[in-house]
Design a protein around this motif. Structure first.
Motif, PDB file in Angstrom:
ATOM      1  N   VAL A   1      -6.378  -1.693  -5.997  1.00  0.00           N
ATOM      2  CA  VAL A   1      -6.938  -0.360  -5.780  1.00  0.00           C
ATOM      3  C   VAL A   1      -5.862   0.687  -6.037  1.00  0.00           C
ATOM      4  CG1 VAL A   1      -8.613  -1.176  -4.080  1.00  0.00           C
ATOM      5  CG2 VAL A   1      -6.391  -0.356  -3.302  1.00  0.00           C
ATOM      6  N   ALA A   2      -6.334   1.912  -6.343  1.00  0.00           N
ATOM      7  CA  ALA A   2      -5.424   3.049  -6.478  1.00  0.00           C
ATOM      8  C   ALA A   2      -5.481   3.799  -5.164  1.00  0.00           C
ATOM      9  CB  ALA A   2      -5.847   3.944  -7.629  1.00  0.00           C
TER      10      ALA A   2
ATOM     11  N   GLY B   1      -1.441   5.633 -10.976  1.00  0.00           N
ATOM     12  CA  GLY B   1      -0.880   4.881  -9.862  1.00  0.00           C
ATOM     13  C   GLY B   1      -0.515   5.797  -8.721  1.00  0.00           C
ATOM     14  N   PRO B   2       0.051   5.280  -7.681  1.00  0.00           N
ATOM     15  CA  PRO B   2       0.402   3.869  -7.553  1.00  0.00           C
ATOM     16  C   PRO B   2      -0.820   2.999  -7.259  1.00  0.00           C
ATOM     17  CG  PRO B   2       0.981   5.026  -5.544  1.00  0.00           C
ATOM     18  CD  PRO B   2       0.469   6.057  -6.510  1.00  0.00           C
ATOM     19  N   TRP B   3      -0.716   1.751  -7.664  1.00  0.00           N
ATOM     20  CA  TRP B   3      -1.749   0.766  -7.372  1.00  0.00           C
ATOM     21  C   TRP B   3      -1.223  -0.137  -6.275  1.00  0.00           C
ATOM     22  CZ3 TRP B   3      -3.481  -1.313 -12.823  1.00  0.00           C
ATOM     23  CH2 TRP B   3      -4.113  -0.276 -13.532  1.00  0.00           C
ATOM     24  N   GLU B   4      -2.142  -0.714  -5.537  1.00  0.00           N
ATOM     25  CA  GLU B   4      -1.756  -1.680  -4.504  1.00  0.00           C
ATOM     26  C   GLU B   4      -2.876  -2.680  -4.316  1.00  0.00           C
ATOM     27  OE1 GLU B   4      -3.016   0.635  -0.459  1.00  0.00           O
ATOM     28  OE2 GLU B   4      -1.175   1.288  -1.428  1.00  0.00           O
TER      29      GLU B   4
ATOM     30  N   PRO C   1     -12.190  -0.664  -6.158  1.00  0.00           N
ATOM     31  CA  PRO C   1     -11.255  -1.505  -6.927  1.00  0.00           C
ATOM     32  C   PRO C   1     -11.115  -1.076  -8.379  1.00  0.00           C
ATOM     33  CG  PRO C   1     -13.290  -2.690  -6.471  1.00  0.00           C
ATOM     34  CD  PRO C   1     -13.394  -1.380  -5.765  1.00  0.00           C
ATOM     35  N   ILE C   2      -9.900  -1.198  -8.873  1.00  0.00           N
ATOM     36  CA  ILE C   2      -9.613  -1.019 -10.289  1.00  0.00           C
ATOM     37  C   ILE C   2      -9.941  -2.325 -11.000  1.00  0.00           C
ATOM     38  CG2 ILE C   2      -7.747  -0.725 -11.959  1.00  0.00           C
ATOM     39  CD1 ILE C   2      -6.431   1.051  -9.824  1.00  0.00           C
TER      40      ILE C   2
ATOM     41  N   PRO D   1      -0.372   2.506 -14.649  1.00  0.00           N
ATOM     42  CA  PRO D   1      -0.111   3.306 -15.852  1.00  0.00           C
ATOM     43  C   PRO D   1       1.080   4.248 -15.742  1.00  0.00           C
ATOM     44  CG  PRO D   1      -2.450   3.277 -15.371  1.00  0.00           C
ATOM     45  CD  PRO D   1      -1.768   2.619 -14.213  1.00  0.00           C
ATOM     46  N   ASP D   2       1.293   4.849 -14.580  1.00  0.00           N
ATOM     47  CA  ASP D   2       2.426   5.763 -14.425  1.00  0.00           C
ATOM     48  C   ASP D   2       3.747   5.025 -14.629  1.00  0.00           C
ATOM     49  OD1 ASP D   2       0.494   7.637 -13.766  1.00  0.00           O
ATOM     50  OD2 ASP D   2       0.783   7.380 -11.610  1.00  0.00           O
TER      51      ASP D   2
END
Length: 99
Positions: free
Chosen positions: A34-35, A19-22, A41-42, A68-69
């Motif tokens: 997305v990271a 991460g972070p993801w947004e 894209p994740i 995940p973080d």
């Protein structure tokens, strides 16, 4: 006792994108997670006919927040608290306090 978090722990060992993801821009009935800063894209969250647009946006916010973080940190905190609780319980048993 089984570890109710075992599947999460196993998934984390597989090396998911950190991460972070947004959320990326809204594409109608889908929204990419997305990271940052990687634009690839994740995953994509799709809206379906029986789920309103607000529901799929809420799902996308939730998925993005659970990178995940963040999940690793939550599990570490949970494990530390569980160990401390067991120490306290053991001390009480040793003092004859019982449970």
């Amino acid at each position: 006792m089984t570890d109710r978090y075992e599947k999460i722990r196993e998934a984390l060992t597989m090396g998911p994108t950190p991460g972070p993801w947004e959320m990326s821009y809204d594409k109608g009935s889908t929204r990419d997670i997305v990271a940052s800063p990687d634009p690839l894209p994740i995953c994509m969250v799709r809206g379906v006919s029986y789920v309103g647009i607000e529901q799929y946006r809420a799902n996308a916010h939730f998925i993005a927040a659970c990178d995940p973080d963040t999940i690793r940190t939550l599990l570490e905190e949970r494990d530390a608290l569980a160990a401390e609780l067991e120490t306290i319980r053991a001390a009480r048993r040793g003092e004859g306090g019982g449970e």
